[in-house]
Motif scaffolding. Sequence first.
Motif, mmCIF file in Angstrom:
data_model
loop_
_atom_site.group_PDB
_atom_site.id
_atom_site.type_symbol
_atom_site.label_atom_id
_atom_site.label_comp_id
_atom_site.label_asym_id
_atom_site.label_seq_id
_atom_site.Cartn_x
_atom_site.Cartn_y
_atom_site.Cartn_z
ATOM 1 N N MET A 86 32.808 63.719 22.792
ATOM 2 C CA MET A 86 32.042 62.569 23.247
ATOM 3 C C MET A 86 32.340 62.207 24.700
ATOM 4 N N TYR A 87 33.609 62.227 25.075
ATOM 5 C CA TYR A 87 33.994 61.740 26.393
ATOM 6 C C TYR A 87 34.240 62.823 27.441
ATOM 7 N N LYS A 143 19.050 48.301 21.357
ATOM 8 C CA LYS A 143 20.358 48.959 21.382
ATOM 9 C C LYS A 143 21.050 48.690 22.711
ATOM 10 N N LYS A 201 26.373 56.406 31.772
ATOM 11 C CA LYS A 201 27.203 57.585 31.970
ATOM 12 C C LYS A 201 27.327 57.832 33.463
ATOM 13 N N ASP A 217 34.873 51.270 21.851
ATOM 14 C CA ASP A 217 33.634 51.973 22.162
ATOM 15 C C ASP A 217 33.483 53.194 21.259
ATOM 16 N N TYR A 263 24.401 52.478 27.317
ATOM 17 C CA TYR A 263 25.660 53.068 27.722
ATOM 18 C C TYR A 263 25.420 53.828 29.015
ATOM 19 N N ARG A 265 30.439 53.741 18.584
ATOM 20 C CA ARG A 265 29.448 54.784 18.842
ATOM 21 C C ARG A 265 29.534 55.973 17.897
ATOM 22 N N SER A 266 30.706 56.241 17.360
ATOM 23 C CA SER A 266 30.881 57.470 16.582
ATOM 24 C C SER A 266 30.605 57.298 15.096
ATOM 25 N N CYS A 267 30.742 56.098 14.581
ATOM 26 C CA CYS A 267 30.534 55.829 13.153
ATOM 27 C C CYS A 267 31.426 56.694 12.262
#
Length: 181
Positions: free
Chosen positions: A85-86, A8, A13, A58, A11, A62-64
């Motif tokens: 998410m952000y 994978k 952070k 992004d 990411y 990432r969220s699908c």
Amino acid sequence: MSRPAHRKPEYHKINKDLFVLTYGALVAQLCKDYEKDEDVNKYLDKMGYGIGTRLVEDFLARSCVRRCHSYSEITDIIAQVAFKMYLGITPSVTCNNSSRTEFSLILDKNPLVEFVEELPAGRSSLCYCNLLCGIIRGALEMVHLAADVTFLQDRLKGDRVTEIGITFLRKLDEKKYRRKK
């Protein structure tokens, strides 16, 4: 040496406090560079727009999330998934008109102003978090939706809550963006 295909992507952070303090320093520098609040607001919006056009890829990866079929679905996804998410918050959503094209995101807590007590002196028309408006507008435009995004209320200006207004203007012409086969 190449990376294994099954791995994978990572990411990275950053610390939220570091981001918030860096953003505060950016706004402070813009206030020094520009005399008029309107110029600072435009610059923050322009910066946000650039971030939004890149961030949407992004987010979608990432969220699908599935394809949305209404403006209210889109606004719910922005509030419940993207903001969570952000920024780690979930604003409440209200619809402001009967044609369901105007919505408000109401932020009980705004992480960007966590260390800000008040706007700088003489900067009453500064939209400190205008970056968020640009991000939302840029991301929506990348999925072929034109929108006007503005701050309607701001706690830094003495309002009870922070409220971001989203008005969907029209669906962008998808024919321009479709690949020819």
